[in-house]
Design an enzyme around this catalytic site. Structure first.
Site, PDB file in Angstrom:
ATOM      1  N   GLY A   1     -13.393 -32.285  -2.879  1.00  0.00           N
ATOM      2  CA  GLY A   1     -13.619 -31.102  -2.050  1.00  0.00           C
ATOM      3  C   GLY A   1     -13.585 -29.769  -2.775  1.00  0.00           C
ATOM      4  O   GLY A   1     -13.694 -28.723  -2.142  1.00  0.00           O
TER       5      GLY A   1
ATOM      6  N   GLY B   1     -19.269 -28.036  -5.135  1.00  0.00           N
ATOM      7  CA  GLY B   1     -20.514 -28.685  -4.739  1.00  0.00           C
ATOM      8  C   GLY B   1     -20.586 -29.101  -3.284  1.00  0.00           C
ATOM      9  O   GLY B   1     -20.199 -28.361  -2.379  1.00  0.00           O
ATOM     10  N   ILE B   2     -21.083 -30.321  -3.063  1.00  0.00           N
ATOM     11  CA  ILE B   2     -21.283 -30.835  -1.704  1.00  0.00           C
ATOM     12  C   ILE B   2     -19.946 -30.946  -0.968  1.00  0.00           C
ATOM     13  O   ILE B   2     -19.853 -30.633   0.222  1.00  0.00           O
ATOM     14  CB  ILE B   2     -22.000 -32.205  -1.754  1.00  0.00           C
ATOM     15  N   GLY B   3     -18.902 -31.369  -1.676  1.00  0.00           N
ATOM     16  CA  GLY B   3     -17.584 -31.506  -1.048  1.00  0.00           C
ATOM     17  C   GLY B   3     -17.054 -30.182  -0.543  1.00  0.00           C
ATOM     18  O   GLY B   3     -16.580 -30.081   0.598  1.00  0.00           O
TER      19      GLY B   3
ATOM     20  N   SER C   1     -26.531 -41.947  -2.406  1.00  0.00           N
ATOM     21  CA  SER C   1     -27.440 -41.148  -3.234  1.00  0.00           C
ATOM     22  C   SER C   1     -28.820 -41.779  -3.239  1.00  0.00           C
ATOM     23  O   SER C   1     -28.953 -43.007  -3.167  1.00  0.00           O
ATOM     24  CB  SER C   1     -26.936 -41.084  -4.683  1.00  0.00           C
TER      25      SER C   1
ATOM     26  N   TYR D   1     -24.400 -45.761 -12.169  1.00  0.00           N
ATOM     27  CA  TYR D   1     -24.260 -44.810 -11.068  1.00  0.00           C
ATOM     28  C   TYR D   1     -25.082 -45.280  -9.867  1.00  0.00           C
ATOM     29  O   TYR D   1     -24.585 -45.335  -8.738  1.00  0.00           O
ATOM     30  CB  TYR D   1     -24.705 -43.422 -11.519  1.00  0.00           C
TER      31      TYR D   1
END
Length: 255
Positions: A17, A20-22, A144, A157
């Site tokens: 968190g 970025g996205i978090g 993803s 990944y």
């Protein structure tokens, strides 16, 4: 905030968190009225996230530093949630590790590190939340587009993200009896600090140009655009969405 507040009184956990996205998602969930527990490995980033959430006005957040691949750290995170006494309504299992390696270059350490965080860490993030999850809770896993598109040197990944997508289906089935919905999001290329981390300072700009070129919309996504979809899945707006994988990819894997 007017129309905001879809998560008023709810409790949320966001892993990874700090950036970025978090971070964007933690901010969005807080703006919707949730008390957000943010976790990540870097305390300075988490403290900044909590400050940013507090600045929203309605925002409330608690930082618990930790690594999702360390089960003792996960226990500390959920101890903090438990101590608040309101259970848990939203889990965004977002934390992930990334590095390049072709099949030929892949080492034991590379595989262990990627799978240890992205697969094992995600598994225990959700498993350890189970005793706290309230009826009607929503669990969102960050997958993803890499899982689908076979990009060279993304092997471990991509495979880890395919595993995450698969877990969303299984767990959706296993938890539906409790009224808990499990879904996944699959972001395409998103402009986050992680791009610089992965490609390095010198190559980051070129990487962004080439990533954007592969997207039908001709640009990279913004973290807030992924956060909006996570907020949708976290809320009652998505009450009939279960086991799904929502692509937030500017059409990259769609058209």
């Amino acid at each position: 905030m007017g129309s905001m507040g879809q998560l008023e009184g709810k409790t949320a956990v966001v892993t990874g968190g700090g950036t970025g996205i978090g971070l964007a998602t933690a901010l969005r969930l807080a703006a919707e009225g949730a008390h957000v527990f943010v976790t990540g490995r870097r305390k300075t980033e988490l403290d900044a996230a909590v400050a940013a959430i507090a600045a929203i006005g309605s925002g409330r957040a608690t930082a618990v530093a930790g690594d999702i691949s360390d089960l003792a750290d996960l226990d500390r995170l959920y101890d903090a949630v438990r101590a608040r006494g309101r259970g848990l309504d939203v889990v965004f299992a977002n934390a992930a590790s990334f590095s390049f390696a072709s099949l030929e270059q892949t080492t034991e350490d590379h595989v262990d590190q990627i799978f240890g965080v992205n697969v094992r860490g995600t598994l225990f993030t959700v498993q350890k939340a189970l005793p706290l999850l309230n009826d009607g809770a929503s669990v969102i896993l960050n997958a993803s587009t890499a899982a689908d598109n076979g990009t060279e040197a993304f092997g471990a990944y991509a495979a880890s993200k395919a595993a995450v997508r698969s877990y969303a289906r299984t767990w959706a089935n296993e938890l539906k009896g409790r009224g808990i919905r499990v879904n996944a999001v699959s972001p395409g290329p998103v402009d986050t600090p992680g791009i610089t981390t992965v490609f390095g300072e010198e190559k980051a700009a070129d990487a962004k140009v080439s990533l954007a070129a592969g997207v039908a919309m001709g640009r990279m996504g913004r973290p807030e655009e992924v956060a909006a979809v996570v907020a949708f899945l976290a809320s009652e707006q998505s009450s009939y969405v279960l086991g799904a994988n929502l692509y937030v990819d500017g059409g990259e894997n769609q058209i």
